[in-house]
Motif scaffolding. Structure first.
Motif, PDB file in Angstrom:
ATOM      1  N   LEU A 252       0.823  -1.208   0.000  1.00 18.73           N
ATOM      2  CA  LEU A 252       0.000   0.000   0.000  1.00 18.73           C
ATOM      3  C   LEU A 252       0.854   1.254   0.000  1.00 18.73           C
ATOM      4  O   LEU A 252       0.482   2.262  -0.627  1.00 18.73           O
ATOM      5  CB  LEU A 252      -0.936  -0.015   1.219  1.00 18.73           C
ATOM      6  N   ALA A 253       2.009   1.220   0.656  1.00 21.40           N
ATOM      7  CA  ALA A 253       2.899   2.391   0.664  1.00 21.40           C
ATOM      8  C   ALA A 253       3.319   2.755  -0.752  1.00 21.40           C
ATOM      9  O   ALA A 253       3.316   3.935  -1.137  1.00 21.40           O
ATOM     10  CB  ALA A 253       4.124   2.097   1.527  1.00 21.40           C
ATOM     11  N   LEU A 254       3.676   1.753  -1.555  1.00 20.84           N
ATOM     12  CA  LEU A 254       4.093   2.019  -2.939  1.00 20.84           C
ATOM     13  C   LEU A 254       2.941   2.608  -3.748  1.00 20.84           C
ATOM     14  O   LEU A 254       3.150   3.488  -4.597  1.00 20.84           O
ATOM     15  CB  LEU A 254       4.586   0.724  -3.587  1.00 20.84           C
ATOM     16  N   ARG A 255       1.722   2.150  -3.499  1.00 18.46           N
ATOM     17  CA  ARG A 255       0.566   2.693  -4.215  1.00 18.46           C
ATOM     18  C   ARG A 255       0.313   4.143  -3.819  1.00 18.46           C
ATOM     19  O   ARG A 255       0.069   5.002  -4.669  1.00 18.46           O
ATOM     20  CB  ARG A 255      -0.681   1.861  -3.909  1.00 18.46           C
ATOM     21  N   LEU A 256       0.379   4.421  -2.523  1.00 14.26           N
ATOM     22  CA  LEU A 256       0.047   5.764  -2.034  1.00 14.26           C
ATOM     23  C   LEU A 256       1.108   6.789  -2.402  1.00 14.26           C
ATOM     24  O   LEU A 256       0.798   7.967  -2.617  1.00 14.26           O
ATOM     25  CB  LEU A 256      -0.154   5.732  -0.513  1.00 14.26           C
ATOM     26  N   LEU A 257       2.365   6.390  -2.474  1.00 14.47           N
ATOM     27  CA  LEU A 257       3.437   7.321  -2.811  1.00 14.47           C
ATOM     28  C   LEU A 257       3.327   7.851  -4.237  1.00 14.47           C
ATOM     29  O   LEU A 257       3.899   8.893  -4.570  1.00 14.47           O
ATOM     30  CB  LEU A 257       4.800   6.660  -2.605  1.00 14.47           C
ATOM     31  N   VAL A 258       2.596   7.148  -5.078  1.00 13.86           N
ATOM     32  CA  VAL A 258       2.387   7.611  -6.454  1.00 13.86           C
ATOM     33  C   VAL A 258       1.522   8.873  -6.469  1.00 13.86           C
ATOM     34  O   VAL A 258       1.623   9.706  -7.374  1.00 13.86           O
ATOM     35  CB  VAL A 258       1.730   6.488  -7.292  1.00 13.86           C
ATOM     36  N   ASP A 259       0.692   9.049  -5.455  1.00 19.94           N
ATOM     37  CA  ASP A 259      -0.197  10.216  -5.358  1.00 19.94           C
ATOM     38  C   ASP A 259       0.566  11.394  -4.756  1.00 19.94           C
ATOM     39  O   ASP A 259       0.820  11.429  -3.543  1.00 19.94           O
ATOM     40  CB  ASP A 259      -1.412   9.871  -4.489  1.00 19.94           C
ATOM     41  N   ALA A 260       0.952  12.349  -5.603  1.00 21.83           N
ATOM     42  CA  ALA A 260       1.738  13.492  -5.142  1.00 21.83           C
ATOM     43  C   ALA A 260       0.966  14.373  -4.165  1.00 21.83           C
ATOM     44  O   ALA A 260       1.569  15.197  -3.447  1.00 21.83           O
ATOM     45  CB  ALA A 260       2.187  14.325  -6.347  1.00 21.83           C
ATOM     46  N   GLY A 261      -0.340  14.214  -4.118  1.00 16.87           N
ATOM     47  CA  GLY A 261      -1.142  15.031  -3.208  1.00 16.87           C
ATOM     48  C   GLY A 261      -1.085  14.566  -1.766  1.00 16.87           C
ATOM     49  O   GLY A 261      -1.579  15.258  -0.868  1.00 16.87           O
ATOM     50  N   LEU A 262      -0.497  13.400  -1.525  1.00 17.44           N
ATOM     51  CA  LEU A 262      -0.386  12.877  -0.166  1.00 17.44           C
ATOM     52  C   LEU A 262       1.005  13.132   0.384  1.00 17.44           C
ATOM     53  O   LEU A 262       2.015  12.815  -0.260  1.00 17.44           O
ATOM     54  CB  LEU A 262      -0.659  11.363  -0.149  1.00 17.44           C
ATOM     55  N   SER A 263       1.074  13.691   1.580  1.00 15.62           N
ATOM     56  CA  SER A 263       2.367  13.907   2.222  1.00 15.62           C
ATOM     57  C   SER A 263       2.855  12.595   2.833  1.00 15.62           C
ATOM     58  O   SER A 263       2.080  11.647   3.012  1.00 15.62           O
ATOM     59  CB  SER A 263       2.247  14.973   3.311  1.00 15.62           C
ATOM     60  N   ILE A 264       4.138  12.553   3.189  1.00 19.94           N
ATOM     61  CA  ILE A 264       4.688  11.360   3.821  1.00 19.94           C
ATOM     62  C   ILE A 264       3.975  11.112   5.150  1.00 19.94           C
ATOM     63  O   ILE A 264       3.700   9.963   5.510  1.00 19.94           O
ATOM     64  CB  ILE A 264       6.206  11.517   4.047  1.00 19.94           C
ATOM     65  N   GLY A 265       3.637  12.192   5.855  1.00 17.53           N
ATOM     66  CA  GLY A 265       2.895  12.051   7.110  1.00 17.53           C
ATOM     67  C   GLY A 265       1.513  11.457   6.900  1.00 17.53           C
ATOM     68  O   GLY A 265       1.061  10.621   7.688  1.00 17.53           O
ATOM     69  N   ASP A 266       0.831  11.899   5.816  1.00 10.70           N
ATOM     70  CA  ASP A 266      -0.498  11.351   5.495  1.00 10.70           C
ATOM     71  C   ASP A 266      -0.418   9.841   5.260  1.00 10.70           C
ATOM     72  O   ASP A 266      -1.241   9.067   5.752  1.00 10.70           O
ATOM     73  CB  ASP A 266      -1.059  12.018   4.239  1.00 10.70           C
ATOM     74  N   ILE A 267       0.594   9.434   4.495  1.00 11.48           N
ATOM     75  CA  ILE A 267       0.751   8.017   4.159  1.00 11.48           C
ATOM     76  C   ILE A 267       1.088   7.207   5.400  1.00 11.48           C
ATOM     77  O   ILE A 267       0.556   6.111   5.619  1.00 11.48           O
ATOM     78  CB  ILE A 267       1.825   7.848   3.074  1.00 11.48           C
ATOM     79  N   SER A 268       1.959   7.761   6.236  1.00 14.54           N
ATOM     80  CA  SER A 268       2.325   7.088   7.479  1.00 14.54           C
ATOM     81  C   SER A 268       1.094   6.815   8.332  1.00 14.54           C
ATOM     82  O   SER A 268       0.923   5.708   8.858  1.00 14.54           O
ATOM     83  CB  SER A 268       3.327   7.945   8.257  1.00 14.54           C
ATOM     84  N   HIS A 269       0.213   7.802   8.452  1.00 17.25           N
ATOM     85  CA  HIS A 269      -1.009   7.647   9.242  1.00 17.25           C
ATOM     86  C   HIS A 269      -1.941   6.628   8.594  1.00 17.25           C
ATOM     87  O   HIS A 269      -2.524   5.779   9.285  1.00 17.25           O
ATOM     88  CB  HIS A 269      -1.717   8.991   9.364  1.00 17.25           C
ATOM     89  N   ARG A 270      -2.056   6.678   7.264  1.00 12.90           N
ATOM     90  CA  ARG A 270      -2.941   5.754   6.537  1.00 12.90           C
ATOM     91  C   ARG A 270      -2.502   4.312   6.733  1.00 12.90           C
ATOM     92  O   ARG A 270      -3.330   3.398   6.781  1.00 12.90           O
ATOM     93  CB  ARG A 270      -2.922   6.118   5.047  1.00 12.90           C
ATOM     94  N   LEU A 271      -1.202   4.089   6.887  1.00  6.67           N
ATOM     95  CA  LEU A 271      -0.671   2.739   7.045  1.00  6.67           C
ATOM     96  C   LEU A 271      -0.699   2.263   8.498  1.00  6.67           C
ATOM     97  O   LEU A 271      -0.313   1.134   8.787  1.00  6.67           O
ATOM     98  CB  LEU A 271       0.768   2.667   6.510  1.00  6.67           C
TER      99      LEU A 271
END
Length: 338
Positions: A283-302
Motif C-alpha cells: 500500500l505504501a508504494l501505491r500511495l506514494l504515487v499520489d503526489a497530493g499525499l504527504s509522507i505524514g499522510d501516508i504514514s497515518h494511513r498505514l
C-alpha cells in the motif's frame, strides 16, 4: 473466491485456435493475457481470461460450437499435472474419482461431481456462477474424449443433458457423443453404464499414481490456508489505518477464530505480523504515487504511530526513504522537471 483455470488449459486453447488460422498475439490481447503468464503450465489464471478467449474464438470463426470442438481434441496434458495422474490410473473409475477430488486445484470455473446412482453413474456439472455454454460443452467433450483415449475403446454415455439450449445443429452433438443429447434441462450431466467404471486404462502405473495423488492430497490440505492468506491480504489493503488491525480483528472479518487464522498462516510459512508488514509495503508504494499525499499522510494511513517508524520500515523494504523513492519514480516517468 475467484474462479481460475490452469495455464495449461489456456495454452491448449490458444494452440487450437492457431490451427484454425487465428493470430496468437491478437487472441492474447483480446483475452487480456500476457504470454509470460502462460510460461508455467501449473499456474492458475483467472477464469475470465479463458472465457474471453473462447468468446474471441467463437466470434472470429463464427462458430458457436467451438467449445464442443475444442473438447474433442483433449489430451491429458491439457490438465497439467492432474492429467498425468489421470492417464496412469488403473481404471476409468479410479481416474474419475481423482478428477472429482482434485479438479478444483487446477480448474475452479466449474466442478464435475461424480454421482453413483441405482441404475447409472453420472458426472454432473456444478458452478457457483453462470458460465458460457462453450465452457460446459468443452468440459463434457474433453471428459469423454479422455475416457475413449485412455481406455482404447469408443464407448458412449447413455445420455447427455445440458441446461442450456443447443448452440448449433443437435445432430453434431449426437454424432460426437453417440447417444441421446437433451437441452434446456434442469442440470448438465453425462450419464453412463456403471460397468464402464471397470474399464482398464492402458497407461496404468500404480506407483506413479500413488506418488502424484499424495502430492495432490498435500496441495488440497494447503488450499484453504492459501485462500485465507489471499483474503487476509485483500482485507488488510482495504482496511489499513491507525491504529493498525489486530489478528483478532482479521479473524473476525474472515469469520474464523484466532487459532484457525494462526494455523493457516503457519501452513503458508508466514505470520499475521509478516502479512501486515507485506500489506503496508504494497500500500505504501501505491500511495506514494499520489503526489497530493504527504509522507505524514501516508504514514497515518498505514497505521504507523510515528512518521519516523514508517520511514524506517520503508527503508527496510526498499533500501531508500519514502521521499527518495517518490523522487526517483517521478524522474523515471518524466513527471518531475528539475
Amino acid at each position: 473466491m475467484q474462479a481460475t483455470v490452469a495455464a495449461s488449459l489456456i495454452s491448449a486453447l490458444l494452440d487450437y485456435l492457431q490451427t484454425q488460422g487465428l493470430k496468437r498475439s491478437t487472441l492474447l490481447q483480446q483475452a487480456g493475457l500476457d504470454s509470460a503468464a502462460l510460461a508455467l503450465p501449473q499456474r492458475t489464471i483467472e477464469a475470465v481470461h479463458y472465457e474471453r478467449l473462447l468468446a474471441a474464438g467463437i466470434a472470429h470463426l463464427h462458430n458457436p460450437l467451438l467449445g464442443l470442438e475444442f473438447g474433442t481434441t483433449a489430451q491429458p496434458e491439457r490438465w497439467g499435472r492432474l492429467g498425468f495422474l489421470l492417464r496412469h490410473s488403473a481404471t476409468l473409475g479410479e481416474a474419475l474419482s481423482y478428477q472429482a477430488r482434485f479438479a478444483h486445484l487446477v480448474n475452479s470455473i466449474g466442478e464435475g461431481r461424480f454421482v453413483e446412482r441405482s441404475d447409472d453413474v453420472a458426472i454432473e456439472w456444478h458452478s457457483a456462477d453462470v458460465v458460457m455454454p462453450a465452457v460446459i460443452e468443452e468440459a463434457f467433450a474433453a471428459w469423454l474424449c479422455f475416457a475413449r483415449w485412455a481406455s482404447g475403446r469408443n464407448e458412449s454415455p447413455q445420455c447427455v443433458e445440458f441446461s442450456h439450449r443447443a448452440q448449433g445443429d443437435p445432430a453434431i452433438y449426437r454424432e460426437f457423443f453417440q447417444c441421446d443429447v437433451r437441452f434446456s434441462c434442469t442440470t448438465s450431466q453425462l450419464c453412463f453404464d456403471p460397468g464402464l467404471l471397470e474399464l482398464p486404462l492402458h497407461g496404468a502405473d500404480a506407483q506413479l499414481t500413488a506418488y502424484v495423488s499424495a502430492e495432490f492430497d498435500q496441495k488440497a490440505r494447503r488450499a484453504p490456508s492459501l485462500e485465507t492468506l489471499r483474503q487476509l491480504q485483500a482485507w488488510l489493503l482495504a482496511t489499513l489505518c491507525a491504529p493498525p488491525p489486530t489478528l483478532t480483528d482479521a479473524a473476525e472479518a474472515l469469520q474464523i477464530n484466532d487459532r484457525t487464522l494462526q494455523h493457516r498462516l503457519q501452513t503458508q510459512n508466514t505470520t499475521f505480523r509478516q502479512s501486515l508488514d507485506n500489506a503496508r509495503h504494497t500500500l505504501a508504494l501505491r500511495l506514494l504515487v499520489d503526489a497530493g499525499l504527504s509522507i505524514g499522510d501516508i504514514s497515518h494511513r498505514l497505521g504507523f504511530s510515528e512518521q519516523s517508524a514508517f520511514q524506517r520500515a520503508f527503508k527496510r523494504w526498499t533500501g531508500v526513504t519514502p521521499l527518495a523513492w517518490r523522487r526517483m519514480r517521478y524522474e523515471r516517468t518524466g513527471l518531475l522537471n528539475e
